[in-house]
Design a protein around this motif. Structure first.
Motif, short mmCIF file in Angstrom:
data_model
loop_
_atom_site.label_atom_id
_atom_site.label_comp_id
_atom_site.label_asym_id
_atom_site.label_seq_id
_atom_site.Cartn_x
_atom_site.Cartn_y
_atom_site.Cartn_z
N ASP A 275 -3.93 3.25 -7.80
CA ASP A 275 -3.68 4.38 -6.90
C ASP A 275 -3.78 5.72 -7.63
O ASP A 275 -3.73 6.78 -6.99
N ASN B 194 -6.72 7.30 -3.39
CA ASN B 194 -6.26 7.33 -4.78
C ASN B 194 -6.31 8.76 -5.29
O ASN B 194 -6.91 9.64 -4.66
N LYS C 111 -2.71 4.52 2.38
CA LYS C 111 -3.25 3.27 1.86
C LYS C 111 -4.77 3.39 1.73
O LYS C 111 -5.45 3.85 2.63
#
Length: 302
Positions: A128, A179, A176
């Motif tokens: 992430d 990144n 979700k």
């Protein structure tokens, strides 16, 4: 106290703070490590931030297969010495898996293809946040970017959709699939990096210092090293020069510079007279167009 040391202390403290913010805000961060001077400095800073504990992230390298041997040897040796996890993924494997066209022409760079491998490794390990050694003084597209640079679920960067960073407050909240690319030494210059290397007595690959190398002298005066991937021609002017590398990337698109800099002090003195950044002086892939770097970053490049 020496003013230069005060300044380097401030840069170091900022970078360590950013690294610790990454560890605190993200679940699966990674540090991109190539064996180049900037990523070597990041590893050194991570040691100061987290030792005696282990790093809260692995070291990750997207290997084009066109890397300088000195940098790869250094990469592997340092990871083993520090006993830190090193993940390597190869652009050559991505080319086969995705049936991509390899680099073409006289200098067949794979830099543009790194994006596919990088996005794949991010997906594979569900990273992430990816920490990198980019600096704002390198290139104008990088000068636009925040320290916490959010990428969408496709890995793309929108320079018009960046978050404010006021008073060193970094917002790592993402959806979700998104990144963040993190640049702890974004505010450093090339000269700052070398002054820090000198102060901290950081060991580097020998390629950064003057050595003799066989090169192709290009029409615009660049010195491109001869290697198995570069297609030499009868008309090429081949010269052996005393050179060093200011930046270490894909060796099919990274030029050397003539130099008599055998020590870190020599390099610092040389840089004080330099009038162009290391990427501007040595990276052919940044000369494709005025927006070459920005276009690659929009597509997912680091």
């Amino acid at each position: 106290m020496n003013k230069q040391k005060d300044y380097l202390d401030e840069l170091e403290a900022e970078a360590i703070y950013i690294l610790r913010e990454v560890a605190g805000q993200f679940d699966r961060p990674a540090l991109l490590f190539s064996g180049g001077k900037d990523s070597i400095c990041l590893v050194h800073l991570a040691l100061k931030a987290f030792r005696p504990g282990k790093f809260p992230f692995p070291l990750v390298h997207v290997d084009t297969g066109h890397n300088f041997e000195e940098a790869i040897t250094y990469r592997d040796t340092l990871a083993k010495k520090l006993d830190e996890k090193l993940i390597v993924r190869y652009v050559a494997d991505t080319i086969k898996e995705k049936k991509l066209s390899d680099g073409k022409g006289k200098f067949p760079s794979r830099n543009g293809l790194q994006t596919y491998t990088l996005l794949d490794v991010i997906e594979e390990f569900e990273f992430d946040a990816c920490i990198g050694g980019a600096r704002r003084d390198e290139e104008k597209a990088r000068a636009k970017e925040r320290i916490f640079s959010v990428r969408d679920e496709f890995g793309q960067w929108d320079p018009k959709m960046q978050r404010p960073e006021l008073w060193n407050i970094y917002n790592g909240k993402i959806n979700k699939g998104e990144n963040v690319r993190v640049f702890p030494i974004s505010n450093w210059t090339e000269l700052d990096v070398w002054n820090y290397i000198k102060r901290e007595n950081i060991e580097l690959p020998s390629i950064y210092f003057t050595h003799e190398r066989e090169c192709i002298l290009t029409e615009n005066g660049q010195l491109m090293n001869t290697n198995e991937f570069v297609q030499t021609e009868e008309a090429d002017v081949i010269v052996t020069k005393k050179v060093r590398y200011r930046t270490v990337g894909d060796m099919t698109c990274t030029a050397a510079v003539e130099s008599e800099a055998y020590t870190v002090d020599d390099i610092i003195a040389e840089l004080k007279e330099a009038k162009i950044s290391e990427r501007g002086a040595t990276r052919m892939d940044d000369r494709v167009s005025e927006a070459a770097m920005e276009d690659r970053k929009k597509g997912g490049y680091f």
